[in-house]
Design an enzyme around this catalytic site. Sequence first.
Site, mmCIF file in Angstrom:
data_model
loop_
_atom_site.group_PDB
_atom_site.id
_atom_site.type_symbol
_atom_site.label_atom_id
_atom_site.label_comp_id
_atom_site.label_asym_id
_atom_site.label_seq_id
_atom_site.Cartn_x
_atom_site.Cartn_y
_atom_site.Cartn_z
ATOM 1 N N ASN A 170 1.059 -0.851 -0.023
ATOM 2 C CA ASN A 170 -0.048 -0.224 0.167
ATOM 3 C C ASN A 170 1.203 1.598 -0.295
ATOM 4 O OD1 ASN A 170 0.951 -0.496 2.339
ATOM 5 N ND2 ASN A 170 -1.199 0.271 3.959
ATOM 6 N N GLU B 18 4.171 -4.755 12.306
ATOM 7 C CA GLU B 18 3.781 -3.083 12.435
ATOM 8 C C GLU B 18 2.223 -3.796 11.540
ATOM 9 O OE1 GLU B 18 3.851 -0.592 13.932
ATOM 10 O OE2 GLU B 18 6.012 -0.230 14.672
ATOM 11 N N CYS C 136 -2.811 1.541 6.950
ATOM 12 C CA CYS C 136 -3.427 0.913 8.207
ATOM 13 C C CYS C 136 -4.317 2.050 8.537
ATOM 14 C CB CYS C 136 -2.113 0.433 8.821
ATOM 15 S SG CYS C 136 -0.684 1.786 8.552
HETATM 16 P P1 NAD Z 1 -0.254 -9.210 4.028
HETATM 17 O O1 NAD Z 1 0.415 -9.406 5.683
HETATM 18 O O2 NAD Z 1 -0.540 -10.047 3.271
HETATM 19 O O3 NAD Z 1 1.812 -8.329 3.318
HETATM 20 C C1 NAD Z 1 2.231 -8.113 3.214
HETATM 21 C C2 NAD Z 1 3.741 -8.773 3.455
HETATM 22 O O4 NAD Z 1 4.026 -10.082 3.751
HETATM 23 C C3 NAD Z 1 4.013 -9.005 1.741
HETATM 24 O O5 NAD Z 1 5.290 -8.991 1.617
HETATM 25 C C4 NAD Z 1 3.669 -10.070 1.249
HETATM 26 O O6 NAD Z 1 4.175 -11.211 0.443
HETATM 27 C C5 NAD Z 1 4.291 -11.679 2.574
HETATM 28 N N1 NAD Z 1 3.828 -12.290 3.046
HETATM 29 C C6 NAD Z 1 2.396 -12.885 2.647
HETATM 30 N N2 NAD Z 1 2.298 -14.119 3.434
HETATM 31 C C7 NAD Z 1 3.844 -13.834 4.205
HETATM 32 C C8 NAD Z 1 3.987 -15.480 5.517
HETATM 33 N N3 NAD Z 1 3.195 -16.850 5.267
HETATM 34 N N4 NAD Z 1 5.580 -15.527 5.576
HETATM 35 C C9 NAD Z 1 5.943 -13.937 5.470
HETATM 36 N N5 NAD Z 1 5.475 -12.905 4.403
HETATM 37 C C10 NAD Z 1 4.583 -13.159 3.852
HETATM 38 O O7 NAD Z 1 -0.491 -7.440 4.367
HETATM 39 P P2 NAD Z 1 -1.223 -6.789 2.516
HETATM 40 O O8 NAD Z 1 -2.893 -7.031 2.482
HETATM 41 O O9 NAD Z 1 -0.127 -6.933 1.386
HETATM 42 O O10 NAD Z 1 -1.701 -5.373 3.202
HETATM 43 C C11 NAD Z 1 -1.949 -4.857 4.350
HETATM 44 C C12 NAD Z 1 -2.019 -4.842 5.628
HETATM 45 O O11 NAD Z 1 -0.850 -4.465 5.737
HETATM 46 C C13 NAD Z 1 -3.510 -4.024 6.379
HETATM 47 O O12 NAD Z 1 -3.512 -4.860 7.451
HETATM 48 C C14 NAD Z 1 -2.828 -2.723 6.905
HETATM 49 O O13 NAD Z 1 -3.370 -2.860 7.389
HETATM 50 C C15 NAD Z 1 -1.310 -3.817 7.172
HETATM 51 N N6 NAD Z 1 -0.624 -2.280 7.133
HETATM 52 C C16 NAD Z 1 -0.219 -1.954 8.266
HETATM 53 C C17 NAD Z 1 0.969 -0.521 8.552
HETATM 54 C C18 NAD Z 1 1.450 -0.651 10.319
HETATM 55 O O14 NAD Z 1 2.005 0.293 10.217
HETATM 56 N N7 NAD Z 1 0.211 -1.121 11.541
HETATM 57 C C19 NAD Z 1 1.189 -0.052 7.519
HETATM 58 C C20 NAD Z 1 0.574 0.233 6.263
HETATM 59 C C21 NAD Z 1 -0.214 -1.672 6.195
#
Ligand code: NAD
Length: 490
Positions: free
Chosen positions: A159, A257, A291
């Site tokens: 995002n 995070e 997020c």
């Molecule tokens: P996601 O958890 O699906 O993916 C995030 C990352 O993790 C990607 O690079 C993905 O390829 C990787 N990933 C997926 N499965 C994995 C596994 N089993 N092991 C290791 N890596 C893995 O998240 P998303 O849906 O792409 O992103 C949106 C989410 O991120 C929302 O929930 C949002 O709130 C959160 N977010 C949090 C923050 C924060 O600072 N708290 C900031 C931005 C986004």
Amino acid sequence: MTTHALLTPTEVWRAKIYSNGWKNPGLGAESVIEKATGAKLGEIGIASPEDVSVAAALAREAQKDWAKTPGPLRGDVLREFARLVLVHADELADQIVRETGSIRAKALWEVHMSAREVLEAAALGSQPVGVLTSTAEAGRQSIARRIPVGVVGIITPWNSPFILGSRAIGPALAMGNSVILKPDSQTPVAGGVSFARLFEEAGLPAGLFHVLPGGADTGAALVKEPLVDMISFTGSTRVGRQIGSIAGGQLKRVSLELGGNNPYIVLDDADIEAAASAGAWGAFFHQGQICLTAGRHLVHEKVADAYAEALVKKARALIVGDPFDEKVQLGPIINERQAANVERIVAETLAKGAKALTGGSRNGLFFEPTVITGVTRGMAAFDEEIFGPVAPITTFRTDDEAVELANATEYGLVAAVASANLARAQSIADRLHAGVIHINDQTVLHEVYGPIGGVGASGNGFNHSTLTNADQFSEWQWITTRSQIPVYPF
Ligand code: NAD
């Protein structure tokens, strides 16, 4: 000055991973897609678990010399990186627009904020590396000093891939660590190739920084890799839980995070026009895919109709479309699965009796800004993180009820309160379960100086900021020295 030479020619990185230079990957290549048009922008390599192990060994070796490099000199490389970010700001922003579907204003904000993140990280290299501590033992010199963690694996979402990478890569390198970055495979250039190209230009020594694009398998391999000492993860709570449990089993440091379902509380004494403007920004900026998005609008019943009306007016005025069109304020949702999920949440919420005042439908990935009233606990739009341009309104009668509703979630990322009475707003803020709270502002605020990190299901207590980054990316080591070995009783 701006130039278009960082990411072109694309032959440099086409179908490659970055690990001591550009290499062929173990798992083939995937297309890089422009989200608004579906156009293919290029191809990126997908790293295999073997690629992860090779990178980890190289990163571990390179880190030894980097740890010995004086902090101010490590900082110099990061300062040069930040300078190059600004030189290439337009090109980086274009790439962010294409890959994430964000509007250009958001992309440029992300680029400039990232330069600041890395500049502030560079300054960590000039901070004292330790302190002479007190000691109750005469003749003992006692020092506490920071040492690097080692190899840091950084996993980022799609995002805001440039800033979420920058905020971890900068301090990790500044504190003497090496870094393996695994960007999301939907944004591998904005969130991966860009960093590799910038570090190449900035003169970072080989082996210290790797980019291994891929999906869950690549990420899981990075988490499990024994030569990786720490994981910094930004993404969903679902994946964060998995990563936390694997890393915990290995006693590996892990910074999580995660998601949020953030309340924006509007009291009956608030300036409703201003509160609705802030609420619209908090709900619809980047299509609600942040997020920190204001996911639940908790509004005093006395002003709920006026707030809803003002919010609807804002929502209807927003232009949805291709973010390369300067007039557009909302681009596409990242992918079909996510757009369908937003649609499901809206449909389930309406089926339980809530009412859509505007929006609610989509044209492919382009979702209309949506305002829903009559939302209560037990409805999907209240209970779930939506990650779409939807503002659900829930009413309350008393301040206690506002607090109870705000805290009725397992998440705890950010909360906001709007009121003309600061004492009243502060007393509500004091009772909110959230890592970040804003009074008389909306929820989507980001600054490198303010610690951002969630509680509950939003994170595990690490924070990103100038205040906390050194602690996050280093270990404390205690060193004592005596001029002679003391005499012991036996
Ligand atoms: P996601 O958890 O699906 O993916 C995030 C990352 O993790 C990607 O690079 C993905 O390829 C990787 N990933 C997926 N499965 C994995 C596994 N089993 N092991 C290791 N890596 C893995 O998240 P998303 O849906 O792409 O992103 C949106 C989410 O991120 C929302 O929930 C949002 O709130 C959160 N977010 C949090 C923050 C924060 O600072 N708290 C900031 C931005 C986004």
